[in-house]
Design a protein around this motif. Sequence first.
Motif, PDB file in Angstrom:
ATOM      1  N   VAL A 168      43.520 -32.322  27.591  1.00  0.00           N
ATOM      2  CA  VAL A 168      42.760 -31.247  26.953  1.00  0.00           C
ATOM      3  C   VAL A 168      41.955 -31.872  25.819  1.00  0.00           C
ATOM      4  CG1 VAL A 168      42.868 -29.049  25.740  1.00  0.00           C
ATOM      5  CG2 VAL A 168      44.537 -29.574  27.528  1.00  0.00           C
ATOM      6  N   VAL A 169      40.648 -31.673  25.852  1.00  0.00           N
ATOM      7  CA  VAL A 169      39.776 -32.322  24.869  1.00  0.00           C
ATOM      8  C   VAL A 169      38.810 -31.313  24.266  1.00  0.00           C
ATOM      9  CG1 VAL A 169      39.898 -34.552  26.051  1.00  0.00           C
ATOM     10  CG2 VAL A 169      38.076 -32.943  26.645  1.00  0.00           C
ATOM     11  N   ARG A 170      38.302 -31.641  23.063  1.00  0.00           N
ATOM     12  CA  ARG A 170      37.194 -30.930  22.438  1.00  0.00           C
ATOM     13  C   ARG A 170      36.022 -31.892  22.373  1.00  0.00           C
ATOM     14  NH1 ARG A 170      37.298 -29.622  17.396  1.00  0.00           N
ATOM     15  NH2 ARG A 170      36.186 -27.630  17.564  1.00  0.00           N
ATOM     16  N   ILE A 171      34.833 -31.410  22.754  1.00  0.00           N
ATOM     17  CA  ILE A 171      33.662 -32.274  22.850  1.00  0.00           C
ATOM     18  C   ILE A 171      32.556 -31.724  21.965  1.00  0.00           C
ATOM     19  CG2 ILE A 171      32.022 -33.344  24.458  1.00  0.00           C
ATOM     20  CD1 ILE A 171      34.029 -32.498  26.684  1.00  0.00           C
ATOM     21  N   ALA A 172      31.909 -32.608  21.211  1.00  0.00           N
ATOM     22  CA  ALA A 172      30.847 -32.207  20.302  1.00  0.00           C
ATOM     23  C   ALA A 172      29.619 -31.731  21.074  1.00  0.00           C
ATOM     24  CB  ALA A 172      30.472 -33.385  19.396  1.00  0.00           C
ATOM     25  N   PRO A 173      28.819 -30.863  20.476  1.00  0.00           N
ATOM     26  CA  PRO A 173      27.602 -30.385  21.143  1.00  0.00           C
ATOM     27  C   PRO A 173      26.693 -31.550  21.549  1.00  0.00           C
ATOM     28  CG  PRO A 173      28.040 -29.097  19.162  1.00  0.00           C
ATOM     29  CD  PRO A 173      29.001 -30.237  19.142  1.00  0.00           C
ATOM     30  N   GLY A 174      26.163 -31.453  22.764  1.00  0.00           N
ATOM     31  CA  GLY A 174      25.266 -32.498  23.264  1.00  0.00           C
ATOM     32  C   GLY A 174      25.954 -33.682  23.892  1.00  0.00           C
ATOM     33  N   THR A 175      27.293 -33.725  23.848  1.00  0.00           N
ATOM     34  CA  THR A 175      28.041 -34.846  24.436  1.00  0.00           C
ATOM     35  C   THR A 175      28.313 -34.557  25.910  1.00  0.00           C
ATOM     36  OG1 THR A 175      29.102 -35.261  22.308  1.00  0.00           O
ATOM     37  CG2 THR A 175      30.124 -36.251  24.261  1.00  0.00           C
ATOM     38  N   ARG A 176      28.146 -35.562  26.711  1.00  0.00           N
ATOM     39  CA  ARG A 176      28.375 -35.400  28.149  1.00  0.00           C
ATOM     40  C   ARG A 176      29.439 -36.375  28.636  1.00  0.00           C
ATOM     41  NH1 ARG A 176      24.622 -32.425  30.886  1.00  0.00           N
ATOM     42  NH2 ARG A 176      22.720 -31.846  29.755  1.00  0.00           N
ATOM     43  N   LEU A 177      30.366 -35.863  29.426  1.00  0.00           N
ATOM     44  CA  LEU A 177      31.327 -36.712  30.124  1.00  0.00           C
ATOM     45  C   LEU A 177      30.813 -36.958  31.536  1.00  0.00           C
ATOM     46  CD1 LEU A 177      34.756 -35.139  29.047  1.00  0.00           C
ATOM     47  CD2 LEU A 177      33.472 -36.990  27.967  1.00  0.00           C
ATOM     48  N   SER A 178      31.184 -38.090  32.110  1.00  0.00           N
ATOM     49  CA  SER A 178      30.720 -38.433  33.450  1.00  0.00           C
ATOM     50  C   SER A 178      31.808 -38.189  34.490  1.00  0.00           C
ATOM     51  CB  SER A 178      30.288 -39.904  33.501  1.00  0.00           C
ATOM     52  OG  SER A 178      31.377 -40.755  33.172  1.00  0.00           O
ATOM     53  N   GLY A 179      31.412 -38.180  35.754  1.00  0.00           N
ATOM     54  CA  GLY A 179      32.359 -38.095  36.863  1.00  0.00           C
ATOM     55  C   GLY A 179      33.110 -36.782  36.919  1.00  0.00           C
ATOM     56  N   PRO A 180      34.358 -36.814  37.431  1.00  0.00           N
ATOM     57  CA  PRO A 180      35.168 -35.590  37.562  1.00  0.00           C
ATOM     58  C   PRO A 180      35.400 -34.891  36.231  1.00  0.00           C
ATOM     59  CG  PRO A 180      36.113 -37.370  38.887  1.00  0.00           C
ATOM     60  CD  PRO A 180      35.026 -37.987  38.059  1.00  0.00           C
ATOM     61  N   ALA A 181      35.512 -35.660  35.134  1.00  0.00           N
ATOM     62  CA  ALA A 181      35.731 -35.033  33.824  1.00  0.00           C
ATOM     63  C   ALA A 181      34.514 -34.202  33.427  1.00  0.00           C
ATOM     64  CB  ALA A 181      36.015 -36.100  32.771  1.00  0.00           C
ATOM     65  N   GLY A 182      33.325 -34.743  33.661  1.00  0.00           N
ATOM     66  CA  GLY A 182      32.113 -34.002  33.353  1.00  0.00           C
ATOM     67  C   GLY A 182      31.991 -32.741  34.184  1.00  0.00           C
ATOM     68  N   HIS A 183      32.386 -32.836  35.460  1.00  0.00           N
ATOM     69  CA  HIS A 183      32.346 -31.663  36.324  1.00  0.00           C
ATOM     70  C   HIS A 183      33.310 -30.590  35.821  1.00  0.00           C
ATOM     71  CE1 HIS A 183      32.012 -29.287  39.969  1.00  0.00           C
ATOM     72  NE2 HIS A 183      33.332 -29.293  40.082  1.00  0.00           N
ATOM     73  N   ALA A 184      34.493 -31.020  35.378  1.00  0.00           N
ATOM     74  CA  ALA A 184      35.485 -30.062  34.875  1.00  0.00           C
ATOM     75  C   ALA A 184      34.974 -29.353  33.627  1.00  0.00           C
ATOM     76  CB  ALA A 184      36.793 -30.785  34.565  1.00  0.00           C
ATOM     77  N   VAL A 185      34.271 -30.065  32.756  1.00  0.00           N
ATOM     78  CA  VAL A 185      33.714 -29.447  31.553  1.00  0.00           C
ATOM     79  C   VAL A 185      32.670 -28.402  31.935  1.00  0.00           C
ATOM     80  CG1 VAL A 185      32.334 -29.853  29.485  1.00  0.00           C
ATOM     81  CG2 VAL A 185      34.172 -31.435  30.089  1.00  0.00           C
ATOM     82  N   THR A 186      31.831 -28.743  32.916  1.00  0.00           N
ATOM     83  CA  THR A 186      30.782 -27.815  33.345  1.00  0.00           C
ATOM     84  C   THR A 186      31.371 -26.544  33.939  1.00  0.00           C
ATOM     85  OG1 THR A 186      29.282 -29.657  33.800  1.00  0.00           O
ATOM     86  CG2 THR A 186      28.776 -27.551  34.852  1.00  0.00           C
ATOM     87  N   VAL A 187      32.440 -26.701  34.729  1.00  0.00           N
ATOM     88  CA  VAL A 187      33.014 -25.555  35.441  1.00  0.00           C
ATOM     89  C   VAL A 187      33.951 -24.740  34.556  1.00  0.00           C
ATOM     90  CG1 VAL A 187      34.482 -24.880  37.385  1.00  0.00           C
ATOM     91  CG2 VAL A 187      32.795 -26.703  37.678  1.00  0.00           C
ATOM     92  N   ASN A 188      34.796 -25.437  33.773  1.00  0.00           N
ATOM     93  CA  ASN A 188      35.873 -24.726  33.069  1.00  0.00           C
ATOM     94  C   ASN A 188      35.772 -24.765  31.547  1.00  0.00           C
ATOM     95  OD1 ASN A 188      37.229 -24.209  35.580  1.00  0.00           O
ATOM     96  ND2 ASN A 188      37.887 -26.355  35.572  1.00  0.00           N
ATOM     97  N   GLY A 189      34.804 -25.486  31.005  1.00  0.00           N
ATOM     98  CA  GLY A 189      34.726 -25.616  29.547  1.00  0.00           C
ATOM     99  C   GLY A 189      34.376 -24.299  28.863  1.00  0.00           C
ATOM    100  N   ARG A 190      34.931 -24.093  27.664  1.00  0.00           N
ATOM    101  CA  ARG A 190      34.622 -22.892  26.885  1.00  0.00           C
ATOM    102  C   ARG A 190      34.113 -23.319  25.507  1.00  0.00           C
ATOM    103  NH1 ARG A 190      40.097 -23.587  26.959  1.00  0.00           N
ATOM    104  NH2 ARG A 190      41.186 -23.531  24.938  1.00  0.00           N
ATOM    105  N   THR A 191      32.999 -22.740  25.121  1.00  0.00           N
ATOM    106  CA  THR A 191      32.363 -23.093  23.851  1.00  0.00           C
ATOM    107  C   THR A 191      33.009 -22.321  22.711  1.00  0.00           C
ATOM    108  OG1 THR A 191      30.280 -23.506  24.981  1.00  0.00           O
ATOM    109  CG2 THR A 191      30.188 -23.212  22.604  1.00  0.00           C
ATOM    110  N   GLU A 192      33.379 -23.025  21.640  1.00  0.00           N
ATOM    111  CA  GLU A 192      34.032 -22.411  20.499  1.00  0.00           C
ATOM    112  C   GLU A 192      33.000 -22.070  19.413  1.00  0.00           C
ATOM    113  OE1 GLU A 192      36.952 -25.406  19.613  1.00  0.00           O
ATOM    114  OE2 GLU A 192      38.351 -24.593  21.093  1.00  0.00           O
ATOM    115  N   LYS A 193      33.456 -21.423  18.340  1.00  0.00           N
ATOM    116  CA  LYS A 193      32.545 -20.930  17.312  1.00  0.00           C
ATOM    117  C   LYS A 193      31.754 -22.048  16.635  1.00  0.00           C
ATOM    118  CE  LYS A 193      35.191 -16.747  16.214  1.00  0.00           C
ATOM    119  NZ  LYS A 193      35.917 -15.983  15.147  1.00  0.00           N
ATOM    120  N   ASP A 194      32.371 -23.224  16.502  1.00  0.00           N
ATOM    121  CA  ASP A 194      31.680 -24.327  15.827  1.00  0.00           C
ATOM    122  C   ASP A 194      30.738 -25.082  16.758  1.00  0.00           C
ATOM    123  OD1 ASP A 194      33.531 -25.504  17.461  1.00  0.00           O
ATOM    124  OD2 ASP A 194      34.521 -26.673  15.892  1.00  0.00           O
TER     125      ASP A 194
END
Length: 314
Positions: free
Chosen positions: A238-264
């Motif tokens: 489980v990770v938190r990623i800064a705005p504009g940061t991209r992960l590659s491969g399966p991790a990047g796909h998981a962020v695109t599909v399941n990631g949720r943007t927080e208030k910050d």
Amino acid sequence: MKSSRLISILLLLQTRGRLTAAQLAEELEVSVRTVYRDVEALSAAGVPLYGDAGHAGGYRLLDGYRTRLTGLTTEEAEALFLAGVPGPAAELGLGSVLAAAQLKVRAALPHELREHADRVSGRFHLDAPGWYADADETPYLPAVADAVWNSRVLHFLYRRWREPTDVERRLEPYGLVLKAGRWYVVAGPGPRTFRVDQILELSTSGEEFTRPEGFDLAAYWTAYQRDFHERLHRAEAVVRIAPGTRLSGPAGHAVTVNGRTEKDGWTCATVPVESVDQAHDDFLRLGTAIEVLEPPELRARIAATIVELARRYA
């Protein structure tokens, strides 16, 4: 649409021999009645086409009849020359054969299509391997290809990553696959997959084998890749990623599909990882643009590394 279908019928009969109306209809995804009409149109145009009645019947072309490639569209001619892949053909010992085949096809094309094909050859070049990978030495590739083509058993000494590293194998090669500049041989029993550049010694006894009926190399490779990635990424983080940061491969796909943007503005997501060691190295490359929340051992491992780096650079 009809003219394209007529050419397809002609080329199917030219390459496969006798085909029934039902078989042609299935290939072209039309009705049998449509095939009947198209065959009549071809016959009316002077194509030497005839049909045999009965259970073993079907349509076929007069022996010796060949059509010129005047039915190619501009896009098809361009794609044909774009897909030449001279490097792999040369590795298989087919470089001169490919060049001769392209020359013959080019000569058979109408003038306007020939110009389009020449433009593609001059403006696009395919180079599959990545930048930072050394070229694999594959001295046994032509011999493996010959065994694949002639269904002959291979005996070879193979180097694998786990102990014992060097093992002898007797295999029945079903096909070759080129993936990201690296050659693999798919062989039975199994089937299993082997890297051709890891073959240390090779010999053929002349023994022949029977290829499994219905074996589909492309379907096998698709399933093999899917299973490989599933085995490779069995853990999660489980990770938190800064705005504009991209992960590659399966991790990047998981962020695109399941990631949720927080208030910050940061994004929180559960991503697949290969192992704690691999994730540690991958995530550290992102510096302060990522924070690992779970699992605890990965978070502690990264924290310890950061403390050591701070001590070293203090």
